[in-house]
Design a protein around this motif. Structure first.
Motif, PDB file in Angstrom:
ATOM      1  N   ASP A  10      55.478 -18.242  63.622  1.00 21.35           N
ATOM      2  CA  ASP A  10      54.850 -16.925  63.631  1.00 21.35           C
ATOM      3  C   ASP A  10      53.905 -16.834  64.825  1.00 21.35           C
ATOM      4  OD1 ASP A  10      54.309 -14.362  62.750  1.00 21.35           O
ATOM      5  OD2 ASP A  10      52.788 -14.991  61.305  1.00 21.35           O
ATOM      6  N   GLY A  11      54.044 -15.795  65.612  1.00 24.72           N
ATOM      7  CA  GLY A  11      53.205 -15.611  66.782  1.00 24.72           C
ATOM      8  C   GLY A  11      53.724 -16.273  68.050  1.00 24.72           C
ATOM      9  N   MET A  12      54.885 -16.916  67.993  1.00 20.36           N
ATOM     10  CA  MET A  12      55.471 -17.548  69.170  1.00 20.36           C
ATOM     11  C   MET A  12      55.762 -16.476  70.211  1.00 20.36           C
ATOM     12  SD  MET A  12      58.981 -19.799  69.251  1.00 20.36           S
ATOM     13  CE  MET A  12      58.341 -21.441  68.954  1.00 20.36           C
ATOM     14  N   ARG A  13      55.497 -16.824  71.478  1.00 20.41           N
ATOM     15  CA  ARG A  13      55.720 -15.875  72.573  1.00 20.41           C
ATOM     16  C   ARG A  13      56.647 -16.505  73.604  1.00 20.41           C
ATOM     17  NH1 ARG A  13      49.762 -14.001  74.258  1.00 20.41           N
ATOM     18  NH2 ARG A  13      49.800 -16.117  75.097  1.00 20.41           N
ATOM     19  N   LEU A  14      57.821 -15.929  73.769  1.00 19.73           N
ATOM     20  CA  LEU A  14      58.767 -16.421  74.772  1.00 19.73           C
ATOM     21  C   LEU A  14      58.394 -15.828  76.110  1.00 19.73           C
ATOM     22  CD1 LEU A  14      62.176 -16.234  72.905  1.00 19.73           C
ATOM     23  CD2 LEU A  14      60.567 -18.126  73.065  1.00 19.73           C
ATOM     24  N   ARG A  15      58.204 -16.694  77.093  1.00 19.32           N
ATOM     25  CA  ARG A  15      57.790 -16.278  78.438  1.00 19.32           C
ATOM     26  C   ARG A  15      58.941 -16.307  79.432  1.00 19.32           C
ATOM     27  NH1 ARG A  15      54.030 -13.357  76.896  1.00 19.32           N
ATOM     28  NH2 ARG A  15      52.159 -14.346  76.182  1.00 19.32           N
ATOM     29  N   GLU A  16      59.844 -17.260  79.294  1.00 16.25           N
ATOM     30  CA  GLU A  16      60.994 -17.386  80.180  1.00 16.25           C
ATOM     31  C   GLU A  16      62.203 -17.745  79.333  1.00 16.25           C
ATOM     32  OE1 GLU A  16      59.990 -20.397  83.019  1.00 16.25           O
ATOM     33  OE2 GLU A  16      58.412 -19.208  83.935  1.00 16.25           O
ATOM     34  N   LEU A  17      63.356 -17.197  79.709  1.00 15.56           N
ATOM     35  CA  LEU A  17      64.611 -17.471  79.019  1.00 15.56           C
ATOM     36  C   LEU A  17      65.658 -17.885  80.046  1.00 15.56           C
ATOM     37  CD1 LEU A  17      64.828 -14.239  76.837  1.00 15.56           C
ATOM     38  CD2 LEU A  17      64.074 -16.482  76.075  1.00 15.56           C
TER      39      LEU A  17
END
Length: 112
Positions: free
Chosen positions: A82-89
């Protein structure tokens, strides 16, 4: 012949996952790659993912909230939080999530 198991691990609630500034709800207690499949079922299923870390096509950079360090990981191995933020994929993940119409983000985690 045995029947396949459920696609997602059992979950009680949806958690917040931010992808380049947009917030989505995904099932808890699943890998990040499975959570992304929840958002784009057909496209992720057709991706070139091995689901066992051999291919490296599911590389991401993420953090777990304001002030937390950036981490590189494989979406098939890291659990969604919960609250994870993806910055690059990776390029493959970006392509598979194209239906979400995400803002442009860096491609620096590509395996090629």
């Amino acid at each position: 012949m045995s029947s396949p198991g459920p696609l997602y691990r059992p979950f009680d609630r949806l958690v917040h996952l931010e992808i380049t500034g947009r917030v989505f709800e995904v099932p808890e207690k699943n890998t990040l790659l499975r959570a992304l499949q929840y958002l784009a079922p057909e496209d992720v299923a057709m991706g070139r993912f091995c689901w066992n870390e051999d291919c490296q096509y599911c590389r991401v950079t993420y953090d777990t909230g304001e002030g937390s360090p950036k981490r590189a990981a494989l979406a098939c191995k890291v659990g969604v939080q919960d609250g994870m933020r993806l910055r690059e994929l990776s390029l493959e993940l970006r392509y598979c999530l194209r239906s979400l119409k995400l803002p442009k983000i860096p491609e620096s985690v590509n395996p090629e």
